[in-house]
Design an enzyme around this catalytic site. Structure first.
Site, PDB file in Angstrom:
ATOM      1  N   GLY A 145       0.825  -1.198   0.000  1.00  0.00           N
ATOM      2  CA  GLY A 145       0.000   0.000   0.000  1.00  0.00           C
ATOM      3  C   GLY A 145       0.864   1.254   0.000  1.00  0.00           C
ATOM      4  CB  THR A 146       4.011   2.025   1.786  1.00  0.00           C
ATOM      5  OG1 THR A 146       3.445   1.951   3.104  1.00  0.00           O
ATOM      6  CG2 THR A 146       5.090   3.079   1.755  1.00  0.00           C
TER       7      THR A 146
ATOM      8  CB  SER B 166      -2.437  -2.104   1.914  1.00  0.00           C
ATOM      9  OG  SER B 166      -1.615  -3.039   2.559  1.00  0.00           O
TER      10      SER B 166
ATOM     11  CB  CYS C  52       4.069   5.339  11.074  1.00  0.00           C
ATOM     12  SG  CYS C  52       3.021   4.381   9.989  1.00  0.00           S
TER      13      CYS C  52
END
Lengths: 459, 459
Positions: free
Chosen positions: B69-70, B194, B320
């Site tokens: 997904g990133t 994702s 994160c």
């Protein structure tokens, strides 16, 4: 049904499959989390990194997992170039690198960097001197593959690394084709590889950056993999990649010996059984499992198609140009024949009987393709004194070379045959034909609608 | 052992596992090759693209598979920004986007672009007006998540898309948290997701770019996935991702209803059973399976650790930033309490009894953490008329708030308590405490070694 294209992608190794299945249960959680599922995932990731680093010959903290070999190359080159931006923006690559390296070099050039492409010998090997001479005070990075993906030629990596080290320039080695066979020798600075080339799963690449190498990751910040490979880690695949690398290394020595024998058989038999064939690549310093040859007067795509119908999966030219009409950049850089090009790369465990059957089938396949191509509508030939002009404009490889060969005996020794062609492959294949036939390639000049290639009959 | 962190990574769905195992045999070869193994791989890839595109609500040729997904976010933003470079270099994001979006925005800014961060309400929701007002003639791209990953609040994506469309600006929707629950409504231009968030395997992201959206892929050229996602395709994982997306969609409606009931139970019971708790996020417009609350006078890491010991895997703040000492950017943007923050996100199939046991265990866990934290060495308190100064310099969250609460009753109504703190979390948590307690937050000013926060007693 023998699959002979391991250099593209190797079938999944049984150890990779087992490891992947086991790790699906333990490795799906976020390894950055502190709860038990996260800790388990972290343990698997750490163990895989230890194992892969040992196989690469680096420290675990020098190695990160990327999502492909291509990503490892793109990230590694960008990070190393940015890390040495103050030194300069000069990049060295060989002319036979994988397209991922050449495309990253293209991006670097588009952004204002300078790129030197070091040429190769007819074997596909770079000369160490050539590489050393390309080094400049503003060279930020040099890249060299450990072995060529199309013709199997091994590069003098250790010697080039020495030359780079003497100049203080880091060397990035693309080890995609060789890492399963053994560690890359010598003092490389960065190394990249791809798991599906050694029988690991898709979705895993390796990027090793030696401590002390200036490195500045590019792209948006991301805390995963030491900031060098963005995105959630694919731990089951990483575990499978590391486990299968160990497994293929354990059998590498035996298999290399065995497959080298089978490849030697192909290297010896093909030129005996198929007329007008050139086996390309270094005969000695080469990958054990890979052999490439080109067949005059044949069209690679059709040969592949016929071999596929006969049950053999092989490749032609670079994987990255198979859908285009231009000859592979590797064959072009080597200056060898590109028409009727066939790459055979044997997976681990390939049986002797499969190779023998391939050798039985191949001559008929090539002969069939040639026969069909050999009867095109005759090109108009205009004689002028002791010279002939073959008008092959609008005709695709291998027709121009076939037309050349058909009329060549009609001129006396000393006479000239001129081939008019607008096919890119002719630029490579007409000189290659001269080399194979011991005739003199005079040169080319532009003409209306294409190029005129002149060949002098000397024998 | 209940795992309550589906928003980080969901356990592999049984359908994903089956599909992955089946595709390992058929999907390992290079889909660009024309031999049978390549054709088989290509068929699997095409079928997976069809299925995923249907679930996304786009055409198959608008969808590519990335490796996370990133990566989808990074590539999508870079490609859309570059595609509209001539229009301008202004980018809009909300202040509560996933770090991948914010980091890509940071890169854009570092390269000379302009970024507007649209603030959110206390519920975590952006206002459509706020978004519309951020649009400018030089806006190249706007980004908005479909739902927030930390607090579950759904964003008004369809309305924001309308506003963007009216201004001729493409909207990229990060649908990572919601795609398993249903398609994203409205006229988005780009969409990212994702697979491991919906129970698919790691290593697969989606990037959809609607036809007509100007898009210029960045980075080195690569012919895979329409030039939008470099590197060899991970077909077994892609097949598993598409199959599991279909599977979770088939059960989405029923499971959403069921999990919403369990989450409602948590939302109702936690404030009853645990004193001084703030449940954060929109109470109605939210993801069905996710609830987040913050506990005054408690430390999130310790609460998580104790819950892990009790068998519950939950998360705190943004994934994160879990290893940093700063509060999550999402909670900060919302202006809610960050201390003692717990995110519960239930995987599909979570049992009622597990949620009930969590509700039994939680009060004791929080009380225990508070008890241990409630007895720090008393801070020196210097009285000056009707004001008090609490010196909490050098003390970490949640101690400054605990010290404030301990002495607050010592000043008369109208009096001031000043807390000296050098902990970043205090900036968020002292105002949040005032909000929860109905006291007046006066403001902050720099002092030697930290910041002074003033609170007036009004009740």
């Amino acid at each position: 049904m023998p699959y002979f294209d391991a250099a593209s992608s190797a079938p999944l190794h049984p150890v990779a499959r087992q490891a992947l299945q086991a790790a699906l249960d333990e490795g799906w959680a976020d390894p950055a989390r502190l709860y038990r599922e996260g800790r388990r995932a972290r343990l698997l990731l750490d163990a895989a990194r230890e194992a892969a680093a040992e196989a690469v010959g680096c420290r675990p903290d020098e190695l990160v997992f990327t999502t492909s070999g291509t990503r490892a190359v793109h990230s590694g080159m960008a990070g190393a170039l940015a890390g040495r931006r103050r030194v300069g923006r000069h990049l060295i690559v060989s002319s036979v690198e994988h397209s991922s390296v050449l495309h990253a070099a293209g991006t670097h050039e588009a952004e204002g960097g300078k790129v030197t492409e070091v040429p190769v010998e007819r074997t596909g090997r770079v000369s160490v001197t050539g590489y050393a001479e390309a080094l400049r005070p503003d060279t930020a990075l040099a890249c060299l593959q450990s072995a060529n993906h199309e013709v199997g030629t091994e590069q003098p990596v250790a010697e080039v690394a020495d030359a780079c080290r003497a100049a203080g320039v880091p060397l990035l080695v693309d080890a995609a084709q060789s890492l399963g066979w053994g560690p890359v020798p010598g003092g490389w600075s960065l190394l990249t590889a791809s798991a599906h080339k050694w029988g690991g799963p898709s979705g895993v690449g390796l990027l090793a950056v030696r401590k002390g190498v200036r490195y500045a990751p590019q792209g948006p910040a991301d805390e995963r993999e030491s900031g060098r490979a963005a995105g959630f880690e694919n731990i089951p695949a990483i575990v499978a990649a590391a486990a299968s690398l160990r497994a293929v290394r354990a059998e590498a020595e035996t298999e290399a010996l065995r497959l080298r024998g089978l490849v030697d058989r192909i290297r010896a038999r093909v030129p005996e059984a198929v007329p007008d064939v050139e086996v390309v690549g270094d005969a000695v310093r080469r990958l054990p499992h890979l052999v490439t040859f080109s067949c005059l007067y044949a069209d690679g795509e059709t040969v592949l198609h016929e071999l596929d119908r006969a049950g053999f999966s092989v490749s032609s030219g670079s994987s990255c140009t198979s859908s285009t009409l231009t000859p592979s950049h590797v064959l072009r850089a080597m200056g060898v024949l590109s028409e009727g090009n066939v790459r055979v790369s044997l997976p681990l465990g390939t049986g002797e009987e499969d190779v023998d059957r391939f050798l039985e089938v191949l001559p008929g396949v090539v002969a069939g393709v040639r026969e069909r191509l050999g009867a095109p509508a005759a090109s108009p030939v205009r004689a002028a004194d002791d010279s002939l002009i073959v008008d092959a404009l609008g005709k695709r490889c291998p027709i121009p070379v076939i037309e050349l060969a058909k009329v060549f005996g009609d001129v006396p020794v000393g006479g000239i045959v001129t081939v008019l062609s607008d096919d890119e492959a002719a630029r490579l294949d007409i000189p290659a034909w001269c080399e194979m036939r011991g005739q003199e390639y005079v040169g080319e000049r532009p003409v209306e609608g294409g190029t005129a290639y002149e060949v002098r009959r000397v024998a």
